[in-house]
Scaffold this active site. Structure first.
Site, short mmCIF file in Angstrom:
data_model
loop_
_atom_site.label_atom_id
_atom_site.label_comp_id
_atom_site.label_asym_id
_atom_site.label_seq_id
_atom_site.Cartn_x
_atom_site.Cartn_y
_atom_site.Cartn_z
N ARG A 6 -2.77 6.96 -12.73
CA ARG A 6 -3.18 6.71 -11.35
C ARG A 6 -4.69 6.80 -11.22
NH1 ARG A 6 -1.37 9.40 -6.81
NH2 ARG A 6 0.75 9.16 -7.51
N LYS A 8 -1.47 11.18 0.17
CA LYS A 8 -1.20 10.82 1.56
C LYS A 8 -1.02 12.07 2.43
CE LYS A 8 1.90 7.56 0.44
NZ LYS A 8 2.93 6.52 0.57
N GLU A 31 6.10 3.80 -0.05
CA GLU A 31 6.91 4.48 0.95
C GLU A 31 6.13 4.42 2.26
OE1 GLU A 31 7.83 8.59 0.15
OE2 GLU A 31 8.88 8.78 2.06
P1 ATP Z 1 1.32 10.11 -2.46
O1 ATP Z 1 1.65 10.89 -3.70
O2 ATP Z 1 -0.08 10.25 -2.00
O3 ATP Z 1 2.33 10.26 -1.37
P2 ATP Z 1 2.67 7.93 -3.54
O4 ATP Z 1 2.41 7.57 -4.94
O5 ATP Z 1 3.90 8.72 -3.32
O6 ATP Z 1 1.39 8.61 -2.94
P3 ATP Z 1 3.78 5.49 -2.64
O7 ATP Z 1 3.80 4.90 -1.29
O8 ATP Z 1 5.06 5.91 -3.24
O9 ATP Z 1 2.74 6.68 -2.59
O10 ATP Z 1 3.00 4.53 -3.64
C1 ATP Z 1 3.30 3.18 -3.81
C2 ATP Z 1 2.86 2.76 -5.17
O11 ATP Z 1 1.45 2.99 -5.33
C3 ATP Z 1 3.56 3.55 -6.25
O12 ATP Z 1 4.02 2.65 -7.23
C4 ATP Z 1 2.51 4.48 -6.79
O13 ATP Z 1 2.71 4.71 -8.13
C5 ATP Z 1 1.22 3.70 -6.52
N1 ATP Z 1 0.09 4.61 -6.34
C6 ATP Z 1 -0.02 5.61 -5.45
N2 ATP Z 1 -1.17 6.29 -5.61
C7 ATP Z 1 -1.81 5.70 -6.65
C8 ATP Z 1 -3.06 5.93 -7.32
N3 ATP Z 1 -3.88 6.92 -6.95
N4 ATP Z 1 -3.39 5.12 -8.34
C9 ATP Z 1 -2.58 4.11 -8.71
N5 ATP Z 1 -1.41 3.84 -8.13
C10 ATP Z 1 -1.01 4.62 -7.11
MG MG Z 2 5.82 8.04 -3.83
#
Ligand code: ATP
Ligand code: MG
Length: 570
Positions: A268, A278, A43
């Site tokens: 994760r 984020k 995102e």
């Molecule tokens: P946040 O919760 O910090 O906003 P997010 O997971 O919502 O992070 P996205 O932009 O949706 O952020 O993430 C893109 C991809 O990266 C998703 O498929 C998510 O599962 C993966 N991702 C995000 N954080 C991690 C992590 N700590 N370890 C592994 N994969 C991750």
């Molecule tokens: Mg997300």
């Protein structure tokens, strides 16, 4: 099947993580007509971090290993939080990590029209309805884990009424939050995600890509599966917290009779001394605790890059941690270990003095300068040698001298002889102090017979120091970094405080008047060096010809290697 073949298959199976095993098996059974299509779906509401790198390496790695393709898809369905700046940075960072989507760059917002059509289909099938409950009422009606939900009074609207209202929602007739489109599933489902989840909300907000065209926006669970389906993804890999969203993912695609990828969840990445959300990273930026997303202390890809991390080190780290189904926290020492391993192989060695102490060689011929040969990288036979100027006035590291050395201090002290690397043996003969009693200059003699650093008579010294020639060295600023947080788990804060109370007040130390050898003149931002005996350093973008600026990427001491050694002994 022969025994050897079986063994080979077994060892291959052991080598593959559980996701790669699924992909390999699907290829064998031809489940997806021989296709492997994954995606990385960020995102665009922030910068990528090291956790994203795990997901990137997994998705792009699988595509590369199985001759498939990996899409870069912006999941841009929430216009209030998303920005072009984030899109640009994500593109840059994925490329920098060394991956390429080979033309498969997509935006969820490109599918808004198709998503709308799909929603109309669900309404026509009696599987979705327009609901007039407010957000708060919707929450109340939803129930809890222990209490079933209640049907919305709008749940049994006719298909015609739903179609009419939904179209008018799209046309902008209703204010924000006044209505939603919801899936008609089961308000008493044990899985709360299945209790008539919202598919669309009304939001009169301009979108960076679709501008004012839409005032209804799809919710994540609705949009995500459709995006996967439209792109004909085979393996939709996501993190564990989506495990109990999977029934909903499957429900939507089944009811629509649409192309249906397999969702697979993995754990994760969490790292010690680091926050990864984020939302929290944005807070650090907005409240000025760090100098932006690319601050070298941030776990963001751009922060790591500025710090001096190489893409190879990050990729190797992702390979080493592997993927599994259990949430855990990885020791940041492992990340730094992977970094040291890579930098050790690739970084040219140079000499730099962080806290300079002047040394005058009294018996060195006045005005003489010698060009001494130094090895660029003992780990790389092709890296060659360079010349380093030596003269009668040098700087050594302040910490390498002690007037009254304790027992185990083998470096320079009054009357003691040490080696200057690539140069000569020198002996300290005199110590000059200022009016406060602080040592400001040392006087030494050198032994001309020890040129290159060895004594022909075989005499030994207990230490070798780095140095620079005072008249030739360049001034530099060096920024030393430490962990951004003092606690392994920054979220472990005292009551009433949050993760920010665990910020490390000493995470940045700036040394303003360091000296580096003259070969570093004009070093380009991003270039990495080992400063002998001190660590790995990287030229910062703030650096210029008139003022060199280095970031300490990581010190030489490797706690992870120690841990490994100890484990092997056991
Ligand atoms: P946040 O919760 O910090 O906003 P997010 O997971 O919502 O992070 P996205 O932009 O949706 O952020 O993430 C893109 C991809 O990266 C998703 O498929 C998510 O599962 C993966 N991702 C995000 N954080 C991690 C992590 N700590 N370890 C592994 N994969 C991750
Ligand atoms: Mg997300």
């Amino acid at each position: 099947m022969t025994n050897t073949k079986q063994n080979n298959n077994n060892s291959e199976k052991e080598r593959l993580d559980f996701i790669r095993q699924i992909v390999a098996e699907d290829l064998k059974t031809n489940k997806w007509d021989g296709r492997v299509v994954t995606r990385f779906p960020p995102e665009p509401n922030g910068y990528l971090h090291i956790g994203h790198a795990k997901s990137i390496c997994l998705n792009f790695g699988i595509a590369a290993e199985f001759a498939g393709q990996c899409h870069l898809r912006f999941d841009d369905t929430n216009p209030t939080k998303e920005e072009q700046e984030y899109i640009d940075s994500i593109i840059e960072d994925v490329h920098w990590l060394g991956w390429d989507w080979e033309g498969h760059l997509y935006y969820g917002s490109d599918y808004f029209e198709q998503m709308y059509e799909y929603a109309v289909q669900l309404i026509k099938k009696g599987k979705a309805y327009v609901c007039d409950l407010t957000a708060e009422q919707t929450r109340e009606y939803r129930g809890t884990l222990t209490k079933p939900g209640k049907d919305s009074p709008y749940r049994n609207r006719s298909v015609e009424e739903n179609l009419n209202l939904f179209e008018r929602m799209k046309a902008g007739e209703f204010p924000d939050g006044s209505r939603t489109l919801r899936a008609k599933i089961d308000m008493s489902a044990p899985n709360l995600n299945m209790r008539d989840p919202v598919m669309y909300r009304i939001l009169h907000a301009a979108h960076p890509r679709t501008s004012d065209k839409w005032c209804i926006y799809p919710m994540y669970d609705w949009a995500h599966g459709l995006e996967d389906s439209i792109e004909r993804i085979t393996h939709s890999i996501c993190t564990l917290e989506f495990e109990n969203h999977r029934p909903l993912y499957d429900w939507f695609l089944e009811k629509l009779d649409a192309y249906h990828p397999q969702q697979i969840e993995f754990a994760r990445l969490n790292l010690t001394y680091t926050v990864m959300s984020k939302r929290k990273l944005l807070k650090l930026v907005q409240e000025g605790h760090v100098a932006g997303w690319a601050d070298p202390r941030m776990p963001t890809i751009c922060g790591l890059r500025r710090r001096g991390y190489s893409p190879q080190a990050i990729r190797e780290f992702c390979r080493r941690i592997g993927v599994n189904k259990f949430n855990s926290t990885v020791d940041i020492a492992l990340l730094e270990h992977c970094l040291r391993e890579d930098l050790n192989k690739t970084s040219p060695r140079v000499m730099a003095v962080l806290k300079p102490l002047k040394v005058v060689i009294d018996n060195y011929p006045e005005g003489q300068v010698e060009e001494l040969e130094a090895i660029n990288n003992p780990e790389d036979p092709n890296a060659g040698v360079r010349k380093v100027p030596f003269s009668g006035e040098l700087y050594i590291e302040r910490d390498d001298f002690m007037e009254e050395p304790p027992k185990k201090f083998y470096r320079l002290a009054p009357g003691r002889e040490v080696r200057l690397r690539y140069a000569y043996f020198v002996t300290c003969t005199d110590v000059i102090k200022d009016e406060n009693g602080e040592v400001v200059e040392l006087h030494c003699t050198y032994d001309p017979a020890t040129r290159g650093g060895d004594a022909p008579d075989g005499r030994k010294v207990k230490s070798t120091l780095h140095w620079v020639s005072a008249g030739h060295a360049l001034e530099a600023q060096v920024r030393l970094y430490d962990h951004l947080f003092t606690k392994e788990n920054p979220d472990d804060a005292v009551e009433g405080e949050d993760f920010k109370s665990n910020l490390n007040p000493n995470s940045l130390e700036i040394l303003a008047s360091c000296r580096v050898e003259p070969s570093l003149a004009g070093a380009a931002p991003g270039s990495r060096y080992q400063f002998e005996r001190l660590g790995y350093f990287c030229v910062d973008p703030d650096s210029s010809d008139s003022k060199l600026v280095f970031n300490r990427t990581v010190s030489l001491r490797d706690p992870w290697a120690k841990i490994q050694k100890a484990q092997k002994k056991k």
